[in-house]
Design a protein around this motif. Structure first.
Motif, short mmCIF file in Angstrom:
data_model
loop_
_atom_site.label_atom_id
_atom_site.label_comp_id
_atom_site.label_asym_id
_atom_site.label_seq_id
_atom_site.Cartn_x
_atom_site.Cartn_y
_atom_site.Cartn_z
N ASP A 91 5.12 -7.59 -8.64
CA ASP A 91 4.99 -8.62 -9.67
C ASP A 91 5.93 -9.78 -9.37
N ALA A 92 7.15 -9.47 -8.96
CA ALA A 92 8.15 -10.51 -8.69
C ALA A 92 7.73 -11.42 -7.54
N PHE A 93 6.97 -10.89 -6.58
CA PHE A 93 6.61 -11.66 -5.40
C PHE A 93 5.12 -11.98 -5.31
N GLY A 94 4.38 -11.78 -6.40
CA GLY A 94 2.99 -12.17 -6.44
C GLY A 94 2.07 -11.33 -5.57
N ALA A 95 2.38 -10.06 -5.40
CA ALA A 95 1.56 -9.18 -4.57
C ALA A 95 0.75 -8.23 -5.44
N GLY A 96 -0.24 -7.61 -4.82
CA GLY A 96 -0.98 -6.53 -5.45
C GLY A 96 -0.48 -5.20 -4.93
N VAL A 97 -1.03 -4.12 -5.45
CA VAL A 97 -0.62 -2.77 -5.03
C VAL A 97 -1.87 -1.93 -4.81
N ALA A 98 -1.90 -1.26 -3.66
CA ALA A 98 -2.98 -0.31 -3.35
C ALA A 98 -2.40 1.10 -3.39
N LEU A 99 -3.11 2.01 -4.00
CA LEU A 99 -2.64 3.38 -4.16
C LEU A 99 -3.57 4.34 -3.42
N SER A 100 -2.98 5.22 -2.62
CA SER A 100 -3.77 6.25 -1.94
C SER A 100 -4.04 7.41 -2.88
N GLU A 101 -4.97 8.26 -2.50
CA GLU A 101 -5.12 9.53 -3.21
C GLU A 101 -3.83 10.32 -3.04
N SER A 123 -7.90 0.14 -4.85
CA SER A 123 -8.03 1.39 -4.12
C SER A 123 -7.50 1.22 -2.70
N TRP A 124 -7.25 2.33 -2.05
CA TRP A 124 -6.73 2.31 -0.69
C TRP A 124 -7.65 1.54 0.25
N ASP A 125 -8.93 1.64 0.06
CA ASP A 125 -9.89 0.99 0.95
C ASP A 125 -9.99 -0.51 0.73
N ALA A 145 0.85 -1.19 0.00
CA ALA A 145 0.00 0.00 0.00
C ALA A 145 0.89 1.23 0.00
N LEU A 146 0.73 2.08 -0.99
CA LEU A 146 1.61 3.23 -1.20
C LEU A 146 0.86 4.50 -0.82
N TRP A 147 1.37 5.16 0.22
CA TRP A 147 0.72 6.37 0.73
C TRP A 147 1.42 7.61 0.18
N ARG A 148 0.76 8.29 -0.75
CA ARG A 148 1.20 9.58 -1.27
C ARG A 148 2.66 9.58 -1.74
N LEU A 149 3.07 8.54 -2.44
CA LEU A 149 4.40 8.53 -3.05
C LEU A 149 4.39 9.48 -4.24
N GLY A 150 5.30 10.44 -4.24
CA GLY A 150 5.29 11.46 -5.28
C GLY A 150 6.10 11.12 -6.51
N ASP A 151 7.03 10.17 -6.39
CA ASP A 151 7.92 9.86 -7.51
C ASP A 151 7.33 8.71 -8.32
N PRO A 152 6.94 8.97 -9.57
CA PRO A 152 6.37 7.88 -10.39
C PRO A 152 7.36 6.76 -10.63
N GLY A 153 8.66 7.06 -10.60
CA GLY A 153 9.66 6.01 -10.75
C GLY A 153 9.60 5.01 -9.61
#
Length: 225
Positions: free
Chosen positions: A110-120, A145-147, A92-100
């Motif tokens: 992807d390498a470890f079979g996980a999903g990704v949640a993005l905050s606003e 989504s974050w929720d 879960a990524l909270w307000r990471l500003g760097d798109p890289g």
């Protein structure tokens, strides 16, 4: 063969360089054969595929590219065709500003079979920088989504009283990461089940957030092996 820079297909590629247009159209552009091949390998068909020398003049395709070296291929894809669903492990990524960093963490997920949640307020995963950093993982990793983040919430923060290797990481579980400078705000830390830190015997004051996320995913994967 497209021979005019004013061709509507080229105009669409230029428009999709902007977040507003991507959101309104529900489309995004991928530059380069590697990204387009990753989409096709994942069973995701392009809305349009522009190939230098085949259906568009090479110099015109180079003119709409953001890459330092002109790509041979630019593909346009639907956001709605990207993977959906919630995996039992998640970053879960909270307000990471760097798109890289966002793209790199999607690649690690992807390498470890996980999903990704993005905050606003998180950097958009469909910008060119994020897409390139994902190395095609954007077409394989579900974004939620974050929720929707699953299971126990384990925050990674320098303030953590527990070392990551001592934390229960039994799935379903979400690793919560914040921006490197700002970190995670108190309300997010308070909402998590555990706050953990990565012990660092060296002299560095902190880890890059993408490195921290990869370490956490490896630790989780190591235990479930």
């Amino acid at each position: 063969m497209i021979t005019s820079k004013d061709n509507p297909r080229l105009k669409l590629v230029r428009a999709l360089q902007r977040k507003k247009e991507r959101e309104e159209a529900g489309l995004f552009a991928c530059e380069g054969e590697d990204l387009c091949d990753a989409a096709l390998a994942a069973g995701i068909e392009p809305v349009d595929l522009l190939i230098a020398g085949e259906n568009v003049e090479a110099e015109l395709l180079a003119g709409v590219s953001t890459l330092p070296h002109p790509p041979r291929v630019i593909g346009i894809f639907r956001r709605s065709d990207l993977p959906a669903g919630v995996r039992t492990t998640c970053l879960a990524l909270w307000r990471l500003g760097d798109p890289g960093n966002v793209g790199t963490l999607i690649r690690s997920a992807d390498a470890f079979g996980a999903g990704v949640a993005l905050s606003e307020g998180c950097a958009e995963p469909l910008s060119q920088k994020a897409l390139r950093a994902s190395a095609g993982a954007i077409f394989r990793v579900p974004l939620v989504s974050w929720d929707e983040r699953p299971g126990r919430q384990v925050a990674l923060d320098a303030s953590g009283a527990m070392a990551l290797m001592d934390v229960d990481l039994t799935a379903p579980v979400t690793i919560v990461l914040g921006a490197e400078r700002a970190g995670l705000p108190d309300e997010i830390l308070a909402a998590c089940d555990t706050v953990a830190a990565i012990p660092m015997p060296g002299d560095a004051e902190s880890l890059n957030v993408a490195a921290a996320g990869a370490i956490a995913l490896y630790e989780l994967s190591r235990r479930s092996a």
